[in-house]
Design an enzyme around this catalytic site. Sequence first.
Site, PDB file in Angstrom:
ATOM      1  N   SER A 177       5.646 -75.181   2.065  1.00  0.00           N
ATOM      2  CA  SER A 177       5.264 -75.818   3.333  1.00  0.00           C
ATOM      3  C   SER A 177       5.021 -77.322   3.229  1.00  0.00           C
ATOM      4  CB  SER A 177       4.030 -75.118   3.917  1.00  0.00           C
ATOM      5  OG  SER A 177       4.382 -73.814   4.310  1.00  0.00           O
ATOM      6  N   LYS A 203      -5.558 -64.637   5.992  1.00  0.00           N
ATOM      7  CA  LYS A 203      -5.111 -64.502   7.384  1.00  0.00           C
ATOM      8  C   LYS A 203      -6.004 -63.587   8.222  1.00  0.00           C
ATOM      9  CE  LYS A 203      -0.253 -65.528   6.441  1.00  0.00           C
ATOM     10  NZ  LYS A 203       1.139 -65.129   6.616  1.00  0.00           N
ATOM     11  N   ASN A 249      -2.534 -67.595  11.016  1.00  0.00           N
ATOM     12  CA  ASN A 249      -1.946 -68.412   9.946  1.00  0.00           C
ATOM     13  C   ASN A 249      -2.026 -69.899  10.270  1.00  0.00           C
ATOM     14  OD1 ASN A 249       0.099 -68.661  11.861  1.00  0.00           O
ATOM     15  ND2 ASN A 249       1.679 -68.855  10.292  1.00  0.00           N
ATOM     16  N   ASP A 297       3.515 -66.786  12.660  1.00  0.00           N
ATOM     17  CA  ASP A 297       4.488 -65.928  11.961  1.00  0.00           C
ATOM     18  C   ASP A 297       5.275 -65.096  12.973  1.00  0.00           C
ATOM     19  OD1 ASP A 297       3.828 -66.699   9.369  1.00  0.00           O
ATOM     20  OD2 ASP A 297       2.313 -65.134   9.136  1.00  0.00           O
ATOM     21  N   ALA A 319       3.214 -52.571   5.973  1.00  0.00           N
ATOM     22  CA  ALA A 319       2.077 -52.508   6.906  1.00  0.00           C
ATOM     23  C   ALA A 319       1.029 -53.543   6.536  1.00  0.00           C
ATOM     24  CB  ALA A 319       1.480 -51.102   6.893  1.00  0.00           C
ATOM     25  N   ALA A 354       2.307 -59.495   7.312  1.00  0.00           N
ATOM     26  CA  ALA A 354       3.584 -59.883   7.913  1.00  0.00           C
ATOM     27  C   ALA A 354       4.103 -58.757   8.806  1.00  0.00           C
ATOM     28  CB  ALA A 354       4.597 -60.214   6.825  1.00  0.00           C
ATOM     29  N   ASN A 387       5.694 -47.238   5.511  1.00  0.00           N
ATOM     30  CA  ASN A 387       4.947 -47.927   4.442  1.00  0.00           C
ATOM     31  C   ASN A 387       4.623 -46.986   3.301  1.00  0.00           C
ATOM     32  OD1 ASN A 387       3.702 -50.392   3.586  1.00  0.00           O
ATOM     33  ND2 ASN A 387       1.725 -49.375   3.812  1.00  0.00           N
ATOM     34  N   ARG A 388       4.568 -47.571   2.084  1.00  0.00           N
ATOM     35  CA  ARG A 388       4.219 -46.805   0.893  1.00  0.00           C
ATOM     36  C   ARG A 388       2.902 -46.047   1.114  1.00  0.00           C
ATOM     37  NH1 ARG A 388       3.240 -50.432  -4.340  1.00  0.00           N
ATOM     38  NH2 ARG A 388       1.646 -51.248  -2.947  1.00  0.00           N
ATOM     39  N   GLY A 433      14.331 -64.410   5.158  1.00  0.00           N
ATOM     40  CA  GLY A 433      13.138 -64.923   5.848  1.00  0.00           C
ATOM     41  C   GLY A 433      13.036 -66.430   5.953  1.00  0.00           C
TER      42      GLY A 433
HETATM   43  P1  NDP Z   1       0.532 -57.915   2.171  1.00  0.00           P
HETATM   44  O1  NDP Z   1      -0.006 -57.954   0.787  1.00  0.00           O
HETATM   45  O2  NDP Z   1      -0.390 -57.997   3.339  1.00  0.00           O
HETATM   46  O3  NDP Z   1       1.426 -56.559   2.355  1.00  0.00           O
HETATM   47  C1  NDP Z   1       2.313 -56.141   1.347  1.00  0.00           C
HETATM   48  C2  NDP Z   1       3.127 -54.966   1.866  1.00  0.00           C
HETATM   49  O4  NDP Z   1       4.139 -54.656   0.880  1.00  0.00           O
HETATM   50  C3  NDP Z   1       2.333 -53.682   2.067  1.00  0.00           C
HETATM   51  O5  NDP Z   1       2.890 -52.958   3.140  1.00  0.00           O
HETATM   52  C4  NDP Z   1       2.549 -52.945   0.741  1.00  0.00           C
HETATM   53  O6  NDP Z   1       2.415 -51.529   0.860  1.00  0.00           O
HETATM   54  C5  NDP Z   1       4.001 -53.275   0.483  1.00  0.00           C
HETATM   55  N1  NDP Z   1       4.375 -53.183  -0.922  1.00  0.00           N
HETATM   56  C6  NDP Z   1       3.981 -53.994  -1.941  1.00  0.00           C
HETATM   57  N2  NDP Z   1       4.553 -53.607  -3.109  1.00  0.00           N
HETATM   58  C7  NDP Z   1       5.317 -52.509  -2.811  1.00  0.00           C
HETATM   59  C8  NDP Z   1       6.163 -51.651  -3.581  1.00  0.00           C
HETATM   60  N3  NDP Z   1       6.332 -51.844  -4.909  1.00  0.00           N
HETATM   61  N4  NDP Z   1       6.804 -50.638  -2.962  1.00  0.00           N
HETATM   62  C9  NDP Z   1       6.658 -50.452  -1.615  1.00  0.00           C
HETATM   63  N5  NDP Z   1       5.870 -51.212  -0.836  1.00  0.00           N
HETATM   64  C10 NDP Z   1       5.202 -52.239  -1.423  1.00  0.00           C
HETATM   65  O7  NDP Z   1       1.608 -59.096   2.215  1.00  0.00           O
HETATM   66  P2  NDP Z   1       2.144 -59.882   3.506  1.00  0.00           P
HETATM   67  O8  NDP Z   1       2.367 -58.911   4.603  1.00  0.00           O
HETATM   68  O9  NDP Z   1       1.302 -61.077   3.761  1.00  0.00           O
HETATM   69  O10 NDP Z   1       3.543 -60.427   2.954  1.00  0.00           O
HETATM   70  C11 NDP Z   1       4.628 -59.542   2.741  1.00  0.00           C
HETATM   71  C12 NDP Z   1       5.864 -60.365   2.401  1.00  0.00           C
HETATM   72  O11 NDP Z   1       6.202 -61.183   3.523  1.00  0.00           O
HETATM   73  C13 NDP Z   1       5.671 -61.339   1.236  1.00  0.00           C
HETATM   74  O12 NDP Z   1       6.854 -61.296   0.453  1.00  0.00           O
HETATM   75  C14 NDP Z   1       5.546 -62.690   1.901  1.00  0.00           C
HETATM   76  O13 NDP Z   1       5.990 -63.750   1.077  1.00  0.00           O
HETATM   77  C15 NDP Z   1       6.475 -62.497   3.089  1.00  0.00           C
HETATM   78  N6  NDP Z   1       6.204 -63.396   4.214  1.00  0.00           N
HETATM   79  C16 NDP Z   1       7.252 -64.153   4.663  1.00  0.00           C
HETATM   80  C17 NDP Z   1       7.063 -64.976   5.740  1.00  0.00           C
HETATM   81  C18 NDP Z   1       8.196 -65.802   6.204  1.00  0.00           C
HETATM   82  O14 NDP Z   1       7.960 -66.713   7.004  1.00  0.00           O
HETATM   83  N7  NDP Z   1       9.412 -65.532   5.802  1.00  0.00           N
HETATM   84  C19 NDP Z   1       5.761 -65.096   6.437  1.00  0.00           C
HETATM   85  C20 NDP Z   1       4.744 -64.210   5.906  1.00  0.00           C
HETATM   86  C21 NDP Z   1       4.975 -63.404   4.821  1.00  0.00           C
HETATM   87  P3  NDP Z   1       0.966 -50.800   0.676  1.00  0.00           P
HETATM   88  O15 NDP Z   1       0.279 -50.891   2.015  1.00  0.00           O
HETATM   89  O16 NDP Z   1       1.325 -49.431   0.285  1.00  0.00           O
HETATM   90  O17 NDP Z   1       0.236 -51.572  -0.406  1.00  0.00           O
END
Ligand code: NDP
Length: 295
Positions: free
Chosen positions: A31, A80, A101, A116, A142, A145, A165-166, A258
Amino acid sequence: MCGRQPHTSMHIDGSTRIVGVFGAPITHTASPAMHNAAFEALGMNWVYVPFHVEAANLRSALTGMRDMGMAGINLTVPHKVPAVGLVDNIDSEARHIGALNTIVVEDGKLRGFNTDAHGFAAALQEEFNLSLQGLRVVVLGAGGAARAIAVKCALEGATEIVIANRTVSNTEPIVREIAPRLTKCRGIGLDRPALARVIAGAKLVVNATSVGLRDGDALRLDASMFSSDQYVFDVVYRPAETELLRAAAQAGAQTANGLGMLLHQGAKAFEIWTKQKAPLAVMRRALQAAIGGDA
Ligand code: NDP
C-alpha cells in the site's frame, strides 16, 4: 518478491498530511508504494507510512493517530474486526460487514469504512464487466475478506450465496448477518462432493481464503469442477495465478486475481481521506512494481 521500493523525491515539512496502515505483521504491505505514487503524481504534500501495531495496542494507536493530527489510517490483520468497537461512527456498509479497513479523522472524530467490499465489486466490474445483481455465488472462506465479499454480494442483489469454509462454524455469523436480506444463504464445509455440487450451480466462485499464497497449499479444486460460463475470482494476488485460477482457466472459465481488489480498495480509501479522485493508472503501476511485476 516484494523487493525494495525505489525512493521518490519526497518532501516532508510541517504541512505534510500523514496517513498509513496499522498491522502485525506489516513488512510486506504494497500500500505505501500505491498511495505515495498517487500523492506524488498529484503533487500533494501527503505521505503514507506503515506502522507495526500489535493487537493489544490498537486502541492507543488510534487515539495517538487522531491526537497527532493524522488524516486517517488503513487497518489490516489483525485489526479489522476489533476496530469496529473503537471508532466514533461507522459507515452503514461497514457496519453490516462488521470489519473496518479504513478510518478517517473528521472534526476530531474517527469514522470507519470497509473499502475491501467496494474493491471487490469494482474489480468484478472492471475484470469481468460483471455486476452482482442476480448472481449465484460461492464464497470460499469465512474470515475478514470473505465476510466483506459475502455481505457485499447480498447488499448488491445476489440471489444465492453459499459460504464454504474449512471450519463450518465460522460461516455462521456471516449467514446470520445476510439471512434477513437473503434467505438463500448457507454455510458448508470443504467436503469435495458437496463443494462440486454448489460450484456447478454457481455463476461466480470467489476464493477468499488465504490458500494460494503458498505453493502446495491448495484447495484441491480441479478443472472438472468448473465450466466455461463461470467467473472465478481469487483474492490472492501473489502469485498472480494460483492453482485455483489455473484449474478454472483450464475449464475455460474467466479468471481474475486480487490485484484489482487491492487497487480499488486503496483508491476508495484515498478518496475518503483526500476528497480527491484517485489516479488509478498511477496506483496500478506502482502496485504492480511493488509486488514484483508478476500480477
Ligand atoms: P482471515 O485470517 O480472516 O481468514 C482466513 C480464511 O482462510 C479462513 O476462512 C480460514 O479458514 C481459511 N484458511 C486458512 N488456511 C486454510 C487452509 N489451509 N485450508 C482451507 N482454508 C484455510 O484472513 P482474511 O480474510 O483477512 O484474508 C484472506 C486472504 O484474503 C488473504 O490471503 C489476504 O491477503 C487476502 N486479502 C486480499 C485483499 C485484496 O484486496 N486482494 C483484501 C483483503 C484480504 P478457517 O476459518 O477454517 O480458519
